[in-house]
Design a protein around this motif. Structure first.
Motif, PDB file in Angstrom:
ATOM      1  N   GLU A 228       5.115  19.822   8.517  1.00 16.18           N
ATOM      2  CA  GLU A 228       5.682  18.469   8.654  1.00 16.18           C
ATOM      3  C   GLU A 228       4.639  17.493   9.183  1.00 16.18           C
ATOM      4  N   ASP A 229       3.854  17.916  10.177  1.00 15.06           N
ATOM      5  CA  ASP A 229       2.860  17.023  10.768  1.00 15.06           C
ATOM      6  C   ASP A 229       1.789  16.614   9.756  1.00 15.06           C
ATOM      7  N   ASN A 230       1.252  17.592   9.029  1.00 15.69           N
ATOM      8  CA  ASN A 230       0.164  17.281   8.097  1.00 15.69           C
ATOM      9  C   ASN A 230       0.661  16.541   6.863  1.00 15.69           C
ATOM     10  N   THR A 231       1.879  16.843   6.412  1.00 19.16           N
ATOM     11  CA  THR A 231       2.451  16.081   5.302  1.00 19.16           C
ATOM     12  C   THR A 231       2.645  14.624   5.713  1.00 19.16           C
ATOM     13  N   GLY A 232       3.141  14.432   6.944  1.00 19.99           N
ATOM     14  CA  GLY A 232       3.323  13.069   7.454  1.00 19.99           C
ATOM     15  C   GLY A 232       2.009  12.322   7.583  1.00 19.99           C
ATOM     16  N   LEU A 233       0.964  13.005   8.057  1.00 14.65           N
ATOM     17  CA  LEU A 233      -0.348  12.368   8.191  1.00 14.65           C
ATOM     18  C   LEU A 233      -0.918  11.957   6.837  1.00 14.65           C
ATOM     19  N   ILE A 234      -0.729  12.810   5.829  1.00 12.20           N
ATOM     20  CA  ILE A 234      -1.232  12.475   4.489  1.00 12.20           C
ATOM     21  C   ILE A 234      -0.515  11.247   3.948  1.00 12.20           C
ATOM     22  N   GLU A 235       0.795  11.229   4.091  1.00  7.91           N
ATOM     23  CA  GLU A 235       1.563  10.080   3.596  1.00  7.91           C
ATOM     24  C   GLU A 235       1.171   8.806   4.327  1.00  7.91           C
ATOM     25  N   MET A 236       0.992   8.900   5.639  1.00 10.00           N
ATOM     26  CA  MET A 236       0.604   7.726   6.420  1.00 10.00           C
ATOM     27  C   MET A 236      -0.802   7.271   6.056  1.00 10.00           C
ATOM     28  N   GLY A 237      -1.716   8.244   5.909  1.00 10.61           N
ATOM     29  CA  GLY A 237      -3.092   7.893   5.558  1.00 10.61           C
ATOM     30  C   GLY A 237      -3.196   7.238   4.202  1.00 10.61           C
ATOM     31  N   GLU A 238      -2.406   7.725   3.249  1.00  6.97           N
ATOM     32  CA  GLU A 238      -2.433   7.127   1.913  1.00  6.97           C
ATOM     33  C   GLU A 238      -1.872   5.712   1.936  1.00  6.97           C
ATOM     34  N   GLU A 239      -0.830   5.493   2.734  1.00  7.76           N
ATOM     35  CA  GLU A 239      -0.243   4.152   2.835  1.00  7.76           C
ATOM     36  C   GLU A 239      -1.231   3.164   3.452  1.00  7.76           C
ATOM     37  N   GLU A 240      -2.007   3.643   4.449  1.00  6.97           N
ATOM     38  CA  GLU A 240      -2.930   2.765   5.167  1.00  6.97           C
ATOM     39  C   GLU A 240      -4.342   2.800   4.596  1.00  6.97           C
TER      40      GLU A 240
END
Length: 375
Positions: A76-88
């Protein structure tokens, strides 16, 4: 999200699903609460054996829950980081999270494989027996190298290793040794090591520096716990005591307390020479019961335990793995085709990959011939 990243997420989720199924996720927390309530019972330790079993079972459940939660949280943590990083548009965050996710795939797969260690005796402690084959000093030295390899592997996993008996080689190494390896799933992991191990190297004992081939057999059988009853007829065993002596080092032993038990119907011989005579007899009887139990397991599940049906001679026909140090560096398991050039790592106890490949083959139900054909 990249296709490779999505594939990693799916693989980890698949492992989580299997882990949750094996854990009995829906009732796991309730079972843990029941364990905790029993642990608080002031009368628990009136029965030491039952208390120790309860504590072991509780710890196994705690570890399984912890493993599941850790992998789920990391996913969950790494999936969330990837999604956040792609958005930003933060490529560095995405790259780090993707690398962590790739590593998590391997870790989750290993835990998934370990969860499949649910055979009747897989969770038990185990005896590990090593015997040098023909070849004199070369084979005795190879036997001592294997003993060191398994001790290192066990210690890395946090297992307790206790030497039960040993016979020194005439010039170097050991003719034989028996260890007891204690820890959760010790037998489940080590059972894949039964068979003949072949070493090819430039001999340090050959003044002409020629290449030598040596063989040593390894035999693994589970420690019989209190839940498994094995009856041994006293009239069917022969008990001998003898003097045992070591060649030096930490396992020096020069006592008259060594014990040898022979099971007449099967010809099984077990020894213990590291304790007092009373302790040695107890250890040897436990080892005998474990060997008899192993024979029964083999009869019940001959296909999966093909490698364990017979020790055989320590020679070409029964080998399961080759360790080649000259003219190139390679360790190859002949059952699965798994190979690695990191020979020093393997000999220093890095065996998980080799063991996991064999376990996966066993779980899949493939025969050795089918696995070799695919390899």
């Amino acid at each position: 999200m990249r296709a490779e990243t999505q594939s990693h997420i799916e693989k980890v989720q698949k492992s989580l699903d299997l882990l949750g199924q094996r854990l009995g996720l829906e009732t796991a927390q309730h079972r843990l609460e029941e364990f905790n309530a029993r642990v608080e019972d002031p009368d628990l330790w009136n029965d030491q054996a039952a208390a120790q079993k309860l504590m072991r079972d509780r710890q196994v459940l705690v570890d399984k829950i912890g493993t599941y939660e850790a992998i789920k949280g990391a996913l969950e943590d790494n999936t969330g980081l990837i999604e956040m990083g792609e958005e930003e548009g933060d490529t560095e965050v995405v790259a780090e999270a993707e690398a962590a996710l790739a590593a998590l795939v391997e870790d989750a797969a290993a835990k998934e494989l370990e969860a499949l260690l649910d055979g009747e005796a897989d969770a038990n402690d185990t005896f590990l027996e090593i015997n040098a084959g023909a070849g004199g000093t070369e084979s005795c030295d190879w036997a001592s190298m294997l003993a060191r390899m398994y001790v290192r592997w066990a210690e890395k996993r946090g297992y307790e290793v206790e030497l039960q008996s040993t016979t020194a080689g005439e010039e170097a190494g050991i003719r034989s040794a028996v260890y007891k390896v204690s820890g959760h799933n010790a037998y489940g992991w080590l059972k894949s090591e039964s068979g003949v191990h072949r070493l090819v190297r430039i001999s340090p004992y050959d003044s002409a520096a020629r290449r030598h081939t040596s063989f040593t057999s390894v035999w693994v059988y589970p420690v019989v716990d209190d839940n498994i009853e094995i009856e041994v007829n006293p009239s069917e065993i022969r008990l001998d005591t003898y003097r045992s002596s070591g060649a030096g080092g930490q396992h020096v032993n020069t006592t008259d307390s060594a014990v040898r038990i022979t099971h007449i119907p099967t010809g099984i011989v077990v020894t213990s020479s590291e304790k007092s005579q009373h302790q040695n007899r107890d250890i040897a009887m436990k080892a005998l019961k474990s060997r008899l139990y192993q024979m029964e397991l083999d009869r019940r599940n001959a296909a999966i335990n093909e490698a364990h049906e017979s020790k055989g001679d320590a020679g070409w026909g029964n080998q399961i793995r080759s360790y080649v140090l000259q003219p190139y560096q390679m360790v190859k398991d002949l059952r699965t085709g798994f190979e690695t050039s990191d020979t020093s790592g393997v000999l220093d106890g890095d065996l998980d990959g080799l063991m996991a490949a064999t376990l996966a083959m066993d779980v899949s139900g493939k025969s050795r011939a089918e696995a070799q054909a695919e390899g």
